[in-house]
Every structure is written in structure tokens, then in C-alpha cells.
Design an enzyme around this catalytic site. Structure first.
Site, PDB file in Angstrom:
ATOM      1  N   CYS A  21       0.800  -1.215   0.000  1.00 41.27           N
ATOM      2  CA  CYS A  21       0.000   0.000   0.000  1.00 41.27           C
ATOM      3  C   CYS A  21       0.836   1.269   0.000  1.00 41.27           C
ATOM      4  O   CYS A  21       1.991   1.267   0.418  1.00 41.27           O
ATOM      5  CB  CYS A  21      -0.879   0.067   1.248  1.00 41.27           C
ATOM      6  N   GLY A  47       1.202  -0.027  -5.092  1.00 44.31           N
ATOM      7  CA  GLY A  47      -0.046  -0.762  -5.213  1.00 44.31           C
ATOM      8  C   GLY A  47      -0.808  -0.340  -6.449  1.00 44.31           C
ATOM      9  O   GLY A  47      -1.029   0.860  -6.648  1.00 44.31           O
ATOM     10  N   ASN A 123      -0.868   1.645   5.507  1.00 41.83           N
ATOM     11  CA  ASN A 123       0.115   0.821   4.832  1.00 41.83           C
ATOM     12  C   ASN A 123       0.771  -0.021   5.918  1.00 41.83           C
ATOM     13  O   ASN A 123       1.207   0.506   6.921  1.00 41.83           O
ATOM     14  CB  ASN A 123       1.157   1.751   4.162  1.00 41.83           C
ATOM     15  N   GLY A 124       0.782  -1.326   5.723  1.00 39.33           N
ATOM     16  CA  GLY A 124       1.393  -2.185   6.731  1.00 39.33           C
ATOM     17  C   GLY A 124       0.489  -3.351   7.051  1.00 39.33           C
ATOM     18  O   GLY A 124      -0.465  -3.639   6.313  1.00 39.33           O
ATOM     19  N   TYR A 263      14.346  -2.271  -2.550  1.00 38.94           N
ATOM     20  CA  TYR A 263      13.442  -2.391  -3.694  1.00 38.94           C
ATOM     21  C   TYR A 263      12.165  -1.550  -3.635  1.00 38.94           C
ATOM     22  O   TYR A 263      11.780  -0.945  -4.628  1.00 38.94           O
ATOM     23  CB  TYR A 263      13.053  -3.870  -3.878  1.00 38.94           C
TER      24      TYR A 263
END
Ligand code: SF4
Length: 492
Positions: A21, A47, A123-124, A263
Site C-alpha cells: 500500500c 499498489g 500501509n502495513g 526495492y
């Protein structure tokens, strides 16, 4: 986010771990939703399955959720005209493996609560979401989605805190895991990071507006200036003219996700005080020092292997060449994934440049190997283009463990590095030699002298198995966790 199901990627996907996310929030500008759409567009790499925006003009809330990319769904006047107001938050998500893209699972999640409209997105991954959900359901909560964000929404709704901030603190005290969240009320945009600061979140400023974003590239696109990172365990309440900061947790040593540097984050982002591009280049340099090999050309696997390959070429003094060309126009819905097309999947996305590769000893640089399936096909493609030798160098350590903190990872038994030794992996992929950056080398590349083995400076669990946050749900423990008492009032 739901996680850890069996892993069936789209056939045109590369073989990478995927951040699930990206989040964005802004307050203090009349076209908040348009700014949010731009910010989400810059975060699209985090995402691509779905996007959502909730906006408010201080009286009413409006929202738009859609499957697909931001640019395809937030480009029409009728959509944007409906998202009026001075404040907005938004979210992009990568749907997890095995999970069908589903409208109900798009964030932000909005609810009318005791104190008025409230929406949140994060996010997570909460590592005790299932445990908490079971307790909440037993207490009568009805869930509409399979997302752990909804657990947070229910906890906020049930809290007896006097202010929104109290309710949020109350909630965050009950959840475990890695999260960077954005939330919105009629008159504030709120941001928060978990106490270890695993996932990123930055604050920006645009004229009189305050901004929150997963990465600085989302500030750049709207011309906002970077102010600072939200600190681990910090809650920030942004209003038009103020940033209020609250730190309700006892301070802990940060464990930022080191894979963001390897990345996930965009190379033009500045994350936790470091420029991602230079971190990746430095990983390539360190890789060359640790794993030299006699060769004619250094070739990146595009796009993610490029900065490390630049570093490797610079340190080894072997020429950098674009030996693999990427086709950027392969859409996820381009062709139905029939067996026959599946076979060509990698070739649709990458093509070997025989002008560079023919008759050469090639060093192929990539940032990571997850299942190894794509690497195998790329190596074959490079050999078919005439390469005399293929030596693969990976700018991170072997990915031996799954992530439970918001990254879509195959189960451990599907990770190539978990199943095989480096020698076996080299045989499987079909290279003449294969080497990885060491864990110590990775720490050096990001500017540390060494890894502090007692209290590591980062989360590096997918390389070491050293998980900094308990995986409560997986341990099956805490099934009888009581809900904590609400915290006492903290005036927002
Ligand atoms: S396990 Fe790996 S990908 Fe997950 S948060 Fe830790 S370092 Fe990042």
C-alpha cells in the site's frame, strides 16, 4: 491487509516482494482531492490493484473507490467534482496473493462515528488483527471487509476516549504490527506510525497546506517541500495552520524496513534521511567488493536492478550496458493469461539485447530473488542472445523468510533461498555463478558500520528471520486478549 495466502502472481508480474500500500493526505487547499490523486499516482508502485480517496469540506464527506490505477479512475470531472473540500486522504493497494480484487476491500474506510465522520487508511499489517477481530466479533462488531484496517475502525468506534485523538491512541495501544496510517475528520488530517517505525511516512508543506505521504516522490509531484519524517510511535494532527505532535508510546529503537531501500521505495525518494538511489548504488558497489568476477559487461535486470548495476560497474570498472530492454506497455489486463501466453510472460516484459550480450561474459544484476522463476527465464533469454557466461549478482542477501509487516510474500516454503543453498539456486536459475550481498554488506551500504546484532538498526527479518514485532496471530496466542481500558483524555 490479509496476508500469507498461497502465491499465484499474475503471469506478467516480476518475481519480487510487493509493497502492499501507499498512503497520502492533505489539508489546507481547496482542491485537496486532486492533489491526493496526484500524490497517489506518484505512489502507484506501492499498489496498482485499487485506489480510493475520501475528501471533506468540513461539513460533508465524499468518497470514490475504484479497482485499477489512479490515472484511470480519478481523471474525470464528474468524479473529481464530487470530491470537494479542503482536506482529503487516499490510498493505493496491491491486492494480496490469492485474493480477488474486491470493491469492499478498498481504502480509506469511512464511518459515521460518535464524534462525526471519520476515515482511515494504512500501509502495513497488523500482526494481531485476527485475534482482535475475533474479540470484536464476540462483542457484536459486524465486519464488512477482510482488511485489518477495519479492526482499527471498530476499535476507534468502541473507544470511550473523549476526543478523536484519545480514541486513536486507545486503538493504537491495542494493535500490534507495522503500520503507517492516515486518517481524516471534519477538521484534521491525522498521521501515525507504529512504535518501531517499520513503514515510511513523511510530512510535507505546500503553501498553507500540510501533507502526509508514504514517500517524498508524492510530495515532489505536487510541488510540496519535505518537512520531516513522522517519527516512530508519533501521531501528528495536521490542521490548516498547525501540526500537533503526540507521542503516546514509550520510545523504542527504530526498526525501519531495510527492504524499502533495496526495492520498495522509488529511487527518487528520500526515506528516513537517506536517498534511495544512492543507497541502491552503494549496495551495488559493496556487492562488487564482496563478489567480484571477471566479465565484459554489467547488465541490470530492469528497472529495479539499474541503480545497483550502476554501482557495481563503477566499483568493478566493468562497462555498464543495457543488455535487457523492458517493454513498459504490458498491462495487467492486456491478454487473458492462458497457458500459452503464460509461457511468454517474461518475454512480453523483457527482451534481451543481443547487440550487447552476444559472445560476452555477462554480470547480471538484480535486487532480489524471491521464487527464482523469473530469474531463470531471464538467464535463459540472455544465453539465447549469445552470452558466453552469465554470472548473477544480487544486491541484497538471500530472501529466506516471509514478511508479516505489510509486504506480499510467498509462504516461506516457496522462497527459493529457503529451499536451496546458493549453489543449488545457481543450478536452478542456470547461471555460471551466483552471489548475494551479505547482511553486513547491506548495513554498510546504507551507511552503518555494522549490524548491531543485539538490537538491529533495521527490520531485516526477511533476510535474517529476526522479527522485531511478535506475530501474534500466527502464534495462536492471545486469543483471550482483553480489550484495554480507554486512555484518559488528551485534549486534541
Ligand atoms: S520482513 Fe523484510 S520486507 Fe518485511 S518489513 Fe522486515 S525488512 Fe521489510
Amino acid at each position: 491487509m490479509e496476508k500469507q495466502s498461497d502465491f499465484t502472481h499474475h503471469p506478467f508480474d516480476d518475481d519480487h516482494l510487493h509493497e502492499e500500500c501507499g498512503v497520502f493526505g492533505i489539508i489546507g487547499t481547496q482542491d485537496a482531492a486532486a492533489h491526493t490523486a496526484l500524490g497517489l499516482h506518484a505512489l502507484q508502485h506501492r499498489g496498482q490493484e485499487a485506489a480510493g480517496i475520501v475528501a471533506t469540506d468540513g461539513k460533508r464527506f465524499s468518497q470514490h473507490m475504484a479497482l485499477g490505477k489512479v490515472g484511470e479512475n480519478f481523471n474525470e470531472p464528474k468524479v473529481m467534482d464530487n470530491l470537494q473540500g479542503h482536506a482529503a486522504i487516499g490510498h493505493v493497494r496491491y491486492s494480496t496473493s490469492g485474493e480477488k480484487a474486491n470493491m469492499a476491500n478498498i481504502q480509506p474506510l469511512f464511518a459515521e462515528l460518535d464524534f462525526g465522520g471519520f476515515a482511515l487508511a494504512h500501509n502495513g499489517n497488523l500482526t494481531n488483527a485476527k485475534t482482535l477481530k475475533r474479540i470484536l466479533v464476540r462483542h457484536g462488531s459486524i465486519f464488512r471487509t477482510t482488511m485489518d484496517s477495519e479492526v482499527m475502525l471498530h476499535l476507534v468506534a468502541l473507544s470511550e476516549g473523549e476526543t478523536v485523538l484519545d480514541c486513536l491512541i486507545d486503538t493504537l495501544r491495542q494493535v500490534e504490527g507495522a503500520y503507517s496510517l492516515v486518517a481524516i475528520t471534519r477538521d484534521a488530517v491525522i498521521g501515525a506510525r507504529d512504535p518501531l517505525g517499520v513503514r515510511p511516512l513523511v510530512i510535507g508543506r505546500l503553501a498553507h497546506a500540510h501533507v502526509l505521504a508514504s514517500e517524498t516522490c508524492a510530495l515532489d509531484i505536487i510541488g510540496a517541500e519535505y518537512v520531516r519524517d513522522v517519527e516512530p510511535g508519533e501521531i501528528v494532527i495536521l490542521s490548516e495552520d498547525n501540526i500537533q505532535s503526540v507521542k503516546p508510546f514509550s520510545p523504542q529503537k527504530q526498526r525501519f524496513c531495510i527492504f524499502e531501500y533495496v526495492y520498495f521505495a522509488r529511487p527518487d525518494s528520500h526515506v528516513e534521511g537517506r536517498d534511495v538511489y544512492y543507497m541502491r548504488k552503494s549496495m551495488g558497489k559493496q556487492l562488487a567488493l564482496e563478489n567480484p568476477v571477471d566479465a565484459d559487461v554489467v547488465v541490470p535486470v530492469p528497472d529495479s536492478g539499474v541503480p545497483a548495476a550502476v554501482g557495481y560497474a563503477e566499483a568493478s570498472r566493468i562497462p555498464f550496458e543495457l543488455g535487457i530492454i523492458r517493454n513498459h506497455y504490458v498491462g495487467r489486463t492486456f491478454i487473458e493469461p492462458t497457458e500459452q501466453v503464460r509461457h511468454f510472460g517474461v518475454r512480453l516484459k523483457h527482451n534481451a539485447n543481443s547487440a550487447v550480450l552476444n559472445g560476452k561474459k555477462v554480470i547480471l544484476i538484480d535486487d532480489s530473488i524471491v521464487r527464482g522463476t523469473t530469474s531463470k527465464k531471464i538467464v535463459q533469454m540472455v544465453r539465447d542472445a549469445g552470452a558466453k557466461e552469465v554470472h548473477m549478482r544480487i544486491s541484497s542477501p538471500p530472501t529466506t523468510h516471509s514478511c508479516f509487516y505489510g509486504v506480499d510474500t510467498p509462504s516461506q516454503d516457496k522462497l527459493l533461498a529457503h529451499r536451496m543453498s546458493v549453489k543449488e539456486m545457481a543450478e536452478f536459475i542456470g547461471v555460471d555463478s551466483l552471489s548475494f550481498l551479505s547482511v553486513e554488506g547491506l548495513y554498510k551500504a546504507v551507511g552503518e558500520t555494522r549490524r548491531n546484532n543485539k538490537l538491529p538498526q533495521f527490520c531485516d527479518a526477511c533476510f535474517t528471520g529476526d522479527y522485531p514485532i511478535p506475530i501474534v496471530d500466527n502464534e495462536g496466542a492471545a486469543a483471550n486478549l482483553p480489550l484495554l481500558e480507554p486512555v484518559s483524555s488528551t485534549k486534541a
